[in-house]
Design a protein around this motif. Structure first.
Motif, PDB file in Angstrom:
ATOM      1  N   HIS A  56       0.838  -1.210   0.000  1.00 48.80           N
ATOM      2  CA  HIS A  56       0.000   0.000   0.000  1.00 48.80           C
ATOM      3  C   HIS A  56       0.872   1.260   0.000  1.00 48.80           C
ATOM      4  CE1 HIS A  56      -4.032  -1.678   0.281  1.00 48.80           C
ATOM      5  NE2 HIS A  56      -3.550  -2.597   1.097  1.00 48.80           N
ATOM      6  N   THR A  57       1.923   1.256   0.799  1.00 47.55           N
ATOM      7  CA  THR A  57       2.820   2.418   0.840  1.00 47.55           C
ATOM      8  C   THR A  57       3.648   2.518  -0.442  1.00 47.55           C
ATOM      9  OG1 THR A  57       2.962   2.310   3.259  1.00 47.55           O
ATOM     10  CG2 THR A  57       4.718   3.492   2.106  1.00 47.55           C
ATOM     11  N   ILE A  58       4.193   1.396  -0.885  1.00 48.08           N
ATOM     12  CA  ILE A  58       5.041   1.380  -2.074  1.00 48.08           C
ATOM     13  C   ILE A  58       4.282   1.895  -3.299  1.00 48.08           C
ATOM     14  CG2 ILE A  58       6.245  -0.145  -3.711  1.00 48.08           C
ATOM     15  CD1 ILE A  58       6.838  -1.957  -1.222  1.00 48.08           C
ATOM     16  N   ASN A  91       6.603 -18.258  -2.095  1.00 45.48           N
ATOM     17  CA  ASN A  91       6.592 -16.969  -1.386  1.00 45.48           C
ATOM     18  C   ASN A  91       6.668 -15.795  -2.361  1.00 45.48           C
ATOM     19  OD1 ASN A  91       6.457 -18.233   1.050  1.00 45.48           O
ATOM     20  ND2 ASN A  91       8.341 -17.374   1.887  1.00 45.48           N
ATOM     21  N   ALA A  92       7.545 -15.911  -3.371  1.00 48.64           N
ATOM     22  CA  ALA A  92       7.670 -14.839  -4.365  1.00 48.64           C
ATOM     23  C   ALA A  92       6.364 -14.673  -5.137  1.00 48.64           C
ATOM     24  CB  ALA A  92       8.821 -15.144  -5.308  1.00 48.64           C
ATOM     25  N   TYR A  93       5.727 -15.792  -5.463  1.00 47.91           N
ATOM     26  CA  TYR A  93       4.426 -15.748  -6.153  1.00 47.91           C
ATOM     27  C   TYR A  93       3.377 -15.044  -5.296  1.00 47.91           C
ATOM     28  CZ  TYR A  93      -0.239 -17.826  -6.776  1.00 47.91           C
ATOM     29  OH  TYR A  93      -1.588 -18.029  -6.856  1.00 47.91           O
ATOM     30  N   GLN A  94       3.310 -15.405  -4.017  1.00 46.63           N
ATOM     31  CA  GLN A  94       2.324 -14.794  -3.123  1.00 46.63           C
ATOM     32  C   GLN A  94       2.567 -13.302  -2.961  1.00 46.63           C
ATOM     33  OE1 GLN A  94      -0.476 -16.048  -1.424  1.00 46.63           O
ATOM     34  NE2 GLN A  94      -0.209 -17.738  -2.860  1.00 46.63           N
ATOM     35  N   ALA A  95       3.830 -12.910  -2.846  1.00 46.13           N
ATOM     36  CA  ALA A  95       4.167 -11.486  -2.711  1.00 46.13           C
ATOM     37  C   ALA A  95       3.772 -10.716  -3.966  1.00 46.13           C
ATOM     38  CB  ALA A  95       5.660 -11.327  -2.433  1.00 46.13           C
ATOM     39  N   LEU A  96       4.075 -11.287  -5.135  1.00 43.94           N
ATOM     40  CA  LEU A  96       3.717 -10.644  -6.397  1.00 43.94           C
ATOM     41  C   LEU A  96       2.206 -10.538  -6.538  1.00 43.94           C
ATOM     42  CD1 LEU A  96       4.284  -9.537  -9.221  1.00 43.94           C
ATOM     43  CD2 LEU A  96       4.490 -11.913 -10.018  1.00 43.94           C
ATOM     44  N   LYS A  97       1.501 -11.599  -6.240  1.00 41.81           N
ATOM     45  CA  LYS A  97       0.034 -11.604  -6.357  1.00 41.81           C
ATOM     46  C   LYS A  97      -0.586 -10.495  -5.516  1.00 41.81           C
ATOM     47  CE  LYS A  97      -3.996 -14.569  -5.537  1.00 41.81           C
ATOM     48  NZ  LYS A  97      -4.443 -15.928  -5.127  1.00 41.81           N
ATOM     49  N   GLU A  98      -0.125 -10.352  -4.287  1.00 35.07           N
ATOM     50  CA  GLU A  98      -0.656  -9.304  -3.408  1.00 35.07           C
ATOM     51  C   GLU A  98      -0.382  -7.917  -3.999  1.00 35.07           C
ATOM     52  OE1 GLU A  98      -0.204  -7.543   1.149  1.00 35.07           O
ATOM     53  OE2 GLU A  98       0.669  -9.493   0.639  1.00 35.07           O
ATOM     54  N   GLY A  99       0.831  -7.725  -4.522  1.00 34.02           N
ATOM     55  CA  GLY A  99       1.162  -6.446  -5.129  1.00 34.02           C
ATOM     56  C   GLY A  99       0.288  -6.136  -6.333  1.00 34.02           C
ATOM     57  N   LEU A 100       0.013  -7.159  -7.160  1.00 32.03           N
ATOM     58  CA  LEU A 100      -0.814  -6.959  -8.345  1.00 32.03           C
ATOM     59  C   LEU A 100      -2.262  -6.646  -7.973  1.00 32.03           C
ATOM     60  CD1 LEU A 100       0.521  -9.760 -10.722  1.00 32.03           C
ATOM     61  CD2 LEU A 100       0.900  -7.303 -10.897  1.00 32.03           C
ATOM     62  N   ILE A 101      -2.769  -7.312  -6.972  1.00 37.31           N
ATOM     63  CA  ILE A 101      -4.144  -7.045  -6.529  1.00 37.31           C
ATOM     64  C   ILE A 101      -4.289  -5.591  -6.097  1.00 37.31           C
ATOM     65  CG2 ILE A 101      -5.826  -7.541  -4.703  1.00 37.31           C
ATOM     66  CD1 ILE A 101      -4.860 -10.481  -4.824  1.00 37.31           C
ATOM     67  N   ILE A 102      -3.334  -5.108  -5.310  1.00 38.15           N
ATOM     68  CA  ILE A 102      -3.388  -3.727  -4.816  1.00 38.15           C
ATOM     69  C   ILE A 102      -3.172  -2.743  -5.963  1.00 38.15           C
ATOM     70  CG2 ILE A 102      -2.259  -2.051  -3.287  1.00 38.15           C
ATOM     71  CD1 ILE A 102      -1.684  -4.472  -1.408  1.00 38.15           C
ATOM     72  N   ALA A 103      -2.242  -3.054  -6.871  1.00 34.10           N
ATOM     73  CA  ALA A 103      -2.005  -2.179  -8.024  1.00 34.10           C
ATOM     74  C   ALA A 103      -3.263  -2.070  -8.886  1.00 34.10           C
ATOM     75  CB  ALA A 103      -0.836  -2.703  -8.848  1.00 34.10           C
ATOM     76  N   LYS A 104      -3.932  -3.188  -9.091  1.00 31.48           N
ATOM     77  CA  LYS A 104      -5.164  -3.184  -9.891  1.00 31.48           C
ATOM     78  C   LYS A 104      -6.249  -2.351  -9.203  1.00 31.48           C
ATOM     79  CE  LYS A 104      -8.304  -6.372 -12.262  1.00 31.48           C
ATOM     80  NZ  LYS A 104      -8.081  -5.824 -13.600  1.00 31.48           N
ATOM     81  N   GLU A 105      -6.366  -2.495  -7.892  1.00 34.44           N
ATOM     82  CA  GLU A 105      -7.352  -1.710  -7.133  1.00 34.44           C
ATOM     83  C   GLU A 105      -7.094  -0.218  -7.263  1.00 34.44           C
ATOM     84  OE1 GLU A 105      -6.967  -3.179  -3.174  1.00 34.44           O
ATOM     85  OE2 GLU A 105      -8.196  -4.977  -3.529  1.00 34.44           O
ATOM     86  N   LYS A 106      -5.818   0.157  -7.346  1.00 36.07           N
ATOM     87  CA  LYS A 106      -5.442   1.568  -7.434  1.00 36.07           C
ATOM     88  C   LYS A 106      -5.483   2.105  -8.861  1.00 36.07           C
ATOM     89  CE  LYS A 106      -2.408   1.656  -3.341  1.00 36.07           C
ATOM     90  NZ  LYS A 106      -3.021   2.792  -2.650  1.00 36.07           N
ATOM     91  N   GLY A 107      -5.806   1.254  -9.835  1.00 38.92           N
ATOM     92  CA  GLY A 107      -5.876   1.691 -11.221  1.00 38.92           C
ATOM     93  C   GLY A 107      -4.523   1.914 -11.866  1.00 38.92           C
TER      94      GLY A 107
END
Length: 334
Positions: free
Chosen positions: A122-124, A143-159
Protein backbone atom coordinates in the motif's frame (compact mmCIF):
# COMPACT_ATOMS: atom_id res chain seq x y z
CA UNK A 1 5.92 12.76 -12.17
CA UNK A 2 5.55 9.14 -13.26
CA UNK A 3 6.78 6.44 -10.91
CA UNK A 4 7.44 2.87 -12.02
CA UNK A 5 7.67 0.04 -9.48
CA UNK A 6 9.41 -3.22 -10.37
CA UNK A 7 9.49 -6.44 -8.34
CA UNK A 8 12.02 -9.22 -8.75
CA UNK A 9 15.34 -10.78 -7.79
CA UNK A 10 18.63 -8.90 -7.74
CA UNK A 11 21.42 -11.16 -9.00
CA UNK A 12 25.19 -10.96 -9.11
CA UNK A 13 26.65 -11.88 -12.50
CA UNK A 14 30.15 -13.41 -12.43
CA UNK A 15 32.08 -13.95 -15.67
CA UNK A 16 35.60 -14.46 -16.99
CA UNK A 17 37.02 -11.42 -18.75
CA UNK A 18 36.32 -11.11 -22.45
CA UNK A 19 35.27 -14.23 -24.32
CA UNK A 20 37.20 -16.72 -22.21
CA UNK A 21 35.76 -19.93 -20.84
CA UNK A 22 35.80 -20.23 -17.06
CA UNK A 23 38.41 -22.98 -17.06
CA UNK A 24 40.77 -20.71 -19.03
CA UNK A 25 40.69 -17.80 -16.64
CA UNK A 26 41.68 -16.92 -13.10
CA UNK A 27 40.26 -13.40 -13.37
CA UNK A 28 36.55 -12.68 -13.02
CA UNK A 29 34.39 -9.57 -13.24
CA UNK A 30 30.97 -9.01 -11.75
CA UNK A 31 27.90 -6.90 -12.32
CA UNK A 32 24.58 -6.70 -10.52
CA UNK A 33 21.38 -7.23 -12.43
CA UNK A 34 18.18 -9.21 -12.56
CA UNK A 35 15.44 -8.78 -15.12
CA UNK A 36 13.16 -6.38 -13.26
CA UNK A 37 16.04 -4.48 -11.64
CA UNK A 38 17.50 -3.94 -15.12
CA UNK A 39 14.20 -2.41 -16.23
CA UNK A 40 14.24 -0.05 -13.24
CA UNK A 41 17.83 1.07 -13.89
CA UNK A 42 17.15 1.71 -17.57
CA UNK A 43 13.99 3.70 -16.84
CA UNK A 44 15.92 5.77 -14.31
CA UNK A 45 18.41 6.70 -17.04
CA UNK A 46 15.48 7.98 -19.11
CA UNK A 47 14.51 10.27 -16.23
CA UNK A 48 11.68 8.21 -14.74
CA UNK A 49 11.29 7.84 -10.98
CA UNK A 50 11.73 4.15 -10.15
CA UNK A 51 11.53 1.90 -7.11
CA UNK A 52 12.64 -1.72 -7.02
CA UNK A 53 11.14 -4.17 -4.53
CA UNK A 54 13.26 -7.20 -3.68
CA UNK A 55 15.25 -9.04 -0.99
CA UNK A 56 19.05 -9.22 -0.72
CA UNK A 57 21.57 -10.77 1.64
CA UNK A 58 22.26 -8.96 4.91
CA UNK A 59 26.00 -8.61 4.27
CA UNK A 60 28.49 -6.59 2.24
CA UNK A 61 27.31 -8.28 -0.97
CA UNK A 62 23.72 -7.22 -0.40
CA UNK A 63 24.91 -3.73 0.52
CA UNK A 64 26.91 -3.55 -2.70
CA UNK A 65 23.87 -4.64 -4.72
CA UNK A 66 21.72 -1.89 -3.21
CA UNK A 67 24.49 0.66 -3.73
CA UNK A 68 24.66 -0.35 -7.39
CA UNK A 69 20.95 0.31 -7.85
CA UNK A 70 21.13 3.59 -5.95
CA UNK A 71 24.07 4.73 -8.09
CA UNK A 72 21.80 4.60 -11.11
CA UNK A 73 18.91 6.40 -9.42
CA UNK A 74 16.72 3.51 -8.31
CA UNK A 75 14.90 3.83 -4.95
CA UNK A 76 15.90 0.83 -2.78
CA UNK A 77 13.92 1.62 0.37
CA UNK A 78 11.61 -1.36 -0.19
CA UNK A 79 14.46 -3.88 -0.57
CA UNK A 80 14.50 -6.27 2.40
CA UNK A 81 17.69 -7.54 4.08
CA UNK A 82 17.64 -11.29 4.85
CA UNK A 83 19.90 -13.99 6.26
CA UNK A 84 19.94 -15.84 2.92
CA UNK A 85 22.63 -15.38 0.24
CA UNK A 86 22.25 -13.19 -2.82
CA UNK A 87 21.40 -15.07 -6.01
CA UNK A 88 24.31 -15.55 -8.42
CA UNK A 89 24.72 -16.55 -12.04
CA UNK A 90 27.87 -17.43 -13.96
CA UNK A 91 28.30 -16.41 -17.59
CA UNK A 92 30.67 -17.46 -20.35
CA UNK A 93 30.39 -15.00 -23.24
CA UNK A 94 30.36 -16.74 -26.61
CA UNK A 95 31.74 -15.52 -29.92
CA UNK A 96 30.83 -16.07 -33.58
CA UNK A 97 29.34 -19.61 -33.74
CA UNK A 98 29.99 -20.38 -30.03
CA UNK A 99 26.96 -19.53 -27.91
CA UNK A 100 27.11 -17.83 -24.54
CA UNK A 101 26.20 -20.11 -21.61
CA UNK A 102 24.74 -19.34 -18.18
CA UNK A 103 24.58 -21.31 -14.93
CA UNK A 104 22.32 -20.07 -12.10
CA UNK A 105 22.74 -20.42 -8.34
CA UNK A 106 19.50 -19.00 -6.96
CA UNK A 107 17.42 -21.86 -5.49
CA UNK A 108 18.00 -20.81 -1.86
CA UNK A 109 18.58 -17.12 -2.46
CA UNK A 110 17.41 -14.14 -0.43
CA UNK A 111 14.68 -13.40 -2.94
CA UNK A 112 13.43 -16.99 -3.17
CA UNK A 113 12.96 -16.86 0.61
CA UNK A 114 11.23 -13.46 0.62
CA UNK A 115 8.48 -13.03 3.24
CA UNK A 116 5.36 -11.48 1.65
CA UNK A 117 4.34 -10.05 5.04
CA UNK A 118 7.41 -7.79 5.03
CA UNK A 119 6.31 -5.90 1.89
CA UNK A 120 4.09 -2.87 2.47
CA UNK A 121 2.49 -2.70 -0.96
CA UNK A 122 0.00 0.00 0.00
CA UNK A 123 2.82 2.42 0.84
CA UNK A 124 5.04 1.38 -2.07
CA UNK A 125 2.22 1.82 -4.62
CA UNK A 126 0.81 4.99 -3.11
CA UNK A 127 2.10 7.32 -5.85
CA UNK A 128 2.84 4.67 -8.49
CA UNK A 129 1.92 5.08 -12.17
CA UNK A 130 3.14 1.74 -13.53
CA UNK A 131 3.93 -1.72 -12.10
CA UNK A 132 6.10 -4.17 -14.05
CA UNK A 133 6.58 -7.89 -13.41
CA UNK A 134 7.89 -10.93 -15.28
CA UNK A 135 7.17 -14.64 -15.16
CA UNK A 136 10.58 -15.29 -13.64
CA UNK A 137 9.46 -13.92 -10.26
CA UNK A 138 6.57 -16.31 -9.47
CA UNK A 139 8.67 -19.19 -10.80
CA UNK A 140 11.32 -18.80 -8.12
CA UNK A 141 9.24 -19.75 -5.09
CA UNK A 142 5.74 -19.91 -3.65
CA UNK A 143 6.59 -16.97 -1.39
CA UNK A 144 7.67 -14.84 -4.36
CA UNK A 145 4.43 -15.75 -6.15
CA UNK A 146 2.32 -14.79 -3.12
CA UNK A 147 4.17 -11.49 -2.71
CA UNK A 148 3.72 -10.64 -6.40
CA UNK A 149 0.03 -11.60 -6.36
CA UNK A 150 -0.66 -9.30 -3.41
CA UNK A 151 1.16 -6.45 -5.13
CA UNK A 152 -0.81 -6.96 -8.35
CA UNK A 153 -4.14 -7.05 -6.53
CA UNK A 154 -3.39 -3.73 -4.82
CA UNK A 155 -2.00 -2.18 -8.02
CA UNK A 156 -5.16 -3.18 -9.89
CA UNK A 157 -7.35 -1.71 -7.13
CA UNK A 158 -5.44 1.57 -7.43
CA UNK A 159 -5.88 1.69 -11.22
CA UNK A 160 -2.13 1.40 -11.88
CA UNK A 161 -1.06 0.25 -15.35
CA UNK A 162 0.48 -3.23 -15.09
CA UNK A 163 2.87 -4.67 -17.66
CA UNK A 164 4.13 -8.22 -17.87
CA UNK A 165 6.71 -10.24 -19.72
CA UNK A 166 5.44 -13.75 -18.80
CA UNK A 167 8.84 -15.35 -19.59
CA UNK A 168 7.84 -18.95 -18.96
CA UNK A 169 10.95 -20.97 -18.11
CA UNK A 170 9.98 -24.49 -17.13
CA UNK A 171 13.28 -25.31 -15.37
CA UNK A 172 12.67 -22.57 -12.77
CA UNK A 173 9.32 -23.90 -11.49
CA UNK A 174 10.29 -26.31 -8.72
CA UNK A 175 7.41 -26.07 -6.24
CA UNK A 176 4.08 -27.89 -6.33
CA UNK A 177 1.98 -25.43 -8.31
CA UNK A 178 1.04 -25.46 -11.98
CA UNK A 179 3.09 -22.76 -13.70
CA UNK A 180 0.58 -22.00 -16.45
CA UNK A 181 -2.28 -21.75 -13.96
CA UNK A 182 -0.32 -19.21 -11.91
CA UNK A 183 0.73 -17.18 -14.95
CA UNK A 184 -2.90 -17.19 -16.17
CA UNK A 185 -4.05 -15.85 -12.82
CA UNK A 186 -1.48 -13.05 -12.77
CA UNK A 187 -1.84 -12.06 -16.43
CA UNK A 188 -5.57 -11.57 -15.83
CA UNK A 189 -4.56 -8.60 -13.66
CA UNK A 190 -2.25 -7.08 -16.29
CA UNK A 191 -2.77 -4.55 -19.10
CA UNK A 192 0.35 -4.64 -21.28
CA UNK A 193 1.69 -7.96 -22.58
CA UNK A 194 5.31 -8.19 -23.75
CA UNK A 195 5.63 -11.35 -25.76
CA UNK A 196 4.89 -12.99 -29.09
CA UNK A 197 3.75 -16.32 -30.52
CA UNK A 198 6.15 -18.31 -28.29
CA UNK A 199 4.63 -16.90 -25.09
CA UNK A 200 1.07 -17.00 -26.42
CA UNK A 201 1.45 -20.63 -27.50
CA UNK A 202 2.84 -21.63 -24.09
CA UNK A 203 -0.05 -19.98 -22.26
CA UNK A 204 -2.91 -21.03 -24.53
CA UNK A 205 -1.57 -24.36 -25.90
CA UNK A 206 -1.82 -22.99 -29.44
CA UNK A 207 0.47 -23.21 -32.46
CA UNK A 208 0.54 -19.71 -33.90
CA UNK A 209 3.34 -19.11 -36.40
CA UNK A 210 5.91 -16.32 -36.06
CA UNK A 211 4.57 -14.60 -39.15
CA UNK A 212 2.68 -11.30 -39.05
CA UNK A 213 -0.56 -13.23 -39.52
CA UNK A 214 0.31 -15.62 -36.70
CA UNK A 215 1.22 -12.78 -34.35
CA UNK A 216 -1.98 -10.85 -35.07
CA UNK A 217 -4.21 -13.92 -34.73
CA UNK A 218 -2.48 -14.92 -31.50
CA UNK A 219 -2.79 -11.40 -30.13
CA UNK A 220 -6.51 -11.29 -30.86
CA UNK A 221 -7.04 -14.60 -29.09
CA UNK A 222 -4.93 -13.46 -26.15
CA UNK A 223 -7.05 -10.32 -25.68
CA UNK A 224 -10.16 -12.48 -25.90
CA UNK A 225 -8.83 -14.84 -23.21
CA UNK A 226 -7.45 -12.02 -21.01
CA UNK A 227 -9.86 -9.05 -21.30
CA UNK A 228 -7.63 -6.83 -19.15
CA UNK A 229 -4.84 -6.97 -21.79
CA UNK A 230 -4.99 -3.89 -24.02
CA UNK A 231 -1.83 -4.14 -26.13
CA UNK A 232 0.66 -6.84 -27.10
CA UNK A 233 4.29 -6.06 -27.93
CA UNK A 234 6.83 -8.42 -29.44
CA UNK A 235 10.41 -8.21 -30.63
CA UNK A 236 11.89 -10.47 -33.28
CA UNK A 237 15.54 -11.38 -33.61
CA UNK A 238 17.60 -12.90 -36.38
CA UNK A 239 20.96 -14.17 -35.10
CA UNK A 240 23.56 -14.43 -37.82
CA UNK A 241 26.01 -15.51 -35.13
CA UNK A 242 26.76 -14.64 -31.48
CA UNK A 243 28.08 -11.22 -32.49
CA UNK A 244 25.77 -10.22 -35.34
CA UNK A 245 22.04 -9.76 -34.78
CA UNK A 246 19.09 -8.08 -36.48
CA UNK A 247 16.14 -6.93 -34.37
CA UNK A 248 12.69 -5.56 -35.08
CA UNK A 249 9.66 -4.69 -32.91
CA UNK A 250 5.96 -5.19 -33.60
CA UNK A 251 2.66 -4.75 -31.79
CA UNK A 252 -1.08 -5.28 -31.88
CA UNK A 253 -2.97 -2.52 -30.04
CA UNK A 254 -6.42 -4.02 -30.41
CA UNK A 255 -7.07 -2.12 -33.64
CA UNK A 256 -4.00 -2.26 -35.87
CA UNK A 257 -0.67 -3.96 -36.43
CA UNK A 258 2.42 -1.75 -36.16
CA UNK A 259 6.05 -2.63 -36.88
CA UNK A 260 9.44 -0.90 -36.80
CA UNK A 261 12.24 -0.99 -39.30
CA UNK A 262 15.03 -3.50 -38.68
CA UNK A 263 18.11 -2.55 -36.68
CA UNK A 264 21.31 -4.43 -37.49
CA UNK A 265 23.90 -4.94 -34.75
CA UNK A 266 27.05 -6.17 -36.45
CA UNK A 267 29.20 -6.37 -33.31
CA UNK A 268 27.39 -7.38 -30.13
CA UNK A 269 29.22 -6.18 -27.01
CA UNK A 270 26.80 -7.72 -24.49
CA UNK A 271 23.64 -9.69 -25.26
CA UNK A 272 22.48 -9.93 -21.62
CA UNK A 273 19.62 -7.61 -20.63
CA UNK A 274 18.54 -6.67 -24.15
CA UNK A 275 14.99 -7.87 -23.51
CA UNK A 276 14.90 -5.83 -20.31
CA UNK A 277 16.09 -2.80 -22.27
CA UNK A 278 13.22 -3.39 -24.70
CA UNK A 279 10.70 -3.53 -21.84
CA UNK A 280 12.08 -0.36 -20.24
CA UNK A 281 12.05 1.46 -23.57
CA UNK A 282 8.48 0.34 -24.15
CA UNK A 283 7.29 1.51 -20.73
CA UNK A 284 8.99 4.87 -21.18
CA UNK A 285 7.58 5.16 -24.68
CA UNK A 286 4.01 4.40 -23.62
CA UNK A 287 4.27 6.93 -20.80
CA UNK A 288 5.41 9.71 -23.15
CA UNK A 289 4.60 8.92 -26.81
CA UNK A 290 2.04 7.32 -29.12
CA UNK A 291 2.09 3.59 -29.87
CA UNK A 292 4.33 3.69 -32.93
CA UNK A 293 6.87 5.98 -31.29
CA UNK A 294 6.81 3.79 -28.16
CA UNK A 295 7.56 0.79 -30.35
CA UNK A 296 10.40 2.63 -32.10
CA UNK A 297 11.78 3.73 -28.74
CA UNK A 298 11.72 0.16 -27.39
CA UNK A 299 13.49 -1.25 -30.43
CA UNK A 300 16.18 1.46 -30.43
CA UNK A 301 16.74 1.05 -26.68
CA UNK A 302 17.10 -2.70 -27.16
CA UNK A 303 19.55 -2.17 -29.99
CA UNK A 304 21.70 0.18 -27.94
CA UNK A 305 21.87 -2.27 -25.03
CA UNK A 306 23.85 -4.64 -27.27
CA UNK A 307 26.66 -2.03 -27.08
CA UNK A 308 26.68 -1.69 -23.25
CA UNK A 309 28.64 -4.04 -20.98
CA UNK A 310 26.76 -5.32 -17.96
CA UNK A 311 23.17 -6.35 -17.35
CA UNK A 312 21.45 -2.94 -17.47
CA UNK A 313 21.00 -0.43 -20.27
CA UNK A 314 22.72 2.84 -19.30
CA UNK A 315 21.79 4.99 -22.30
CA UNK A 316 19.77 8.21 -22.05
CA UNK A 317 16.54 9.20 -23.78
CA UNK A 318 18.51 11.50 -26.12
CA UNK A 319 20.75 8.62 -27.19
CA UNK A 320 17.71 6.50 -28.03
CA UNK A 321 16.08 9.34 -29.97
CA UNK A 322 19.37 9.76 -31.85
CA UNK A 323 19.02 6.20 -33.17
CA UNK A 324 15.33 6.64 -34.02
CA UNK A 325 16.25 9.64 -36.17
CA UNK A 326 18.49 7.35 -38.22
CA UNK A 327 21.87 8.21 -36.73
CA UNK A 328 23.30 4.69 -36.66
CA UNK A 329 26.81 5.28 -38.03
CA UNK A 330 28.40 5.58 -34.59
CA UNK A 331 30.23 8.77 -35.54
CA UNK A 332 31.71 10.74 -32.64
CA UNK A 333 29.35 13.39 -31.24
CA UNK A 334 31.21 16.62 -30.50
Amino acid sequence: MNKVVTFGEVLMRIAPLGNKKLKQSNQLEYYFGGTEANVAISLSQFGTKTQHVSAVSKDFIGDAAKSYLKKFGVDTEAIIDTDHPLGVYFLEVGAVMRSSVISYNRSHSAFSNIDPKEIDWHTILEDCTWFHWTGITPALSYNAYQALKEGLIIAKEKGITISTDPAYRSNLWNYEKNAIDILNELIHMSNIFIGGPNEINELLSTTFAHTKEGFVAGSKLLINEYPSIEKIFDKTRISINANWHKIKARMWNGKEFLETNELEITHVIDRIGTGDAYAAGLIHGLLHYDDLMALEFANAACGLKHTIEGDANLVTEDEVLHIIRGNVTGRISR
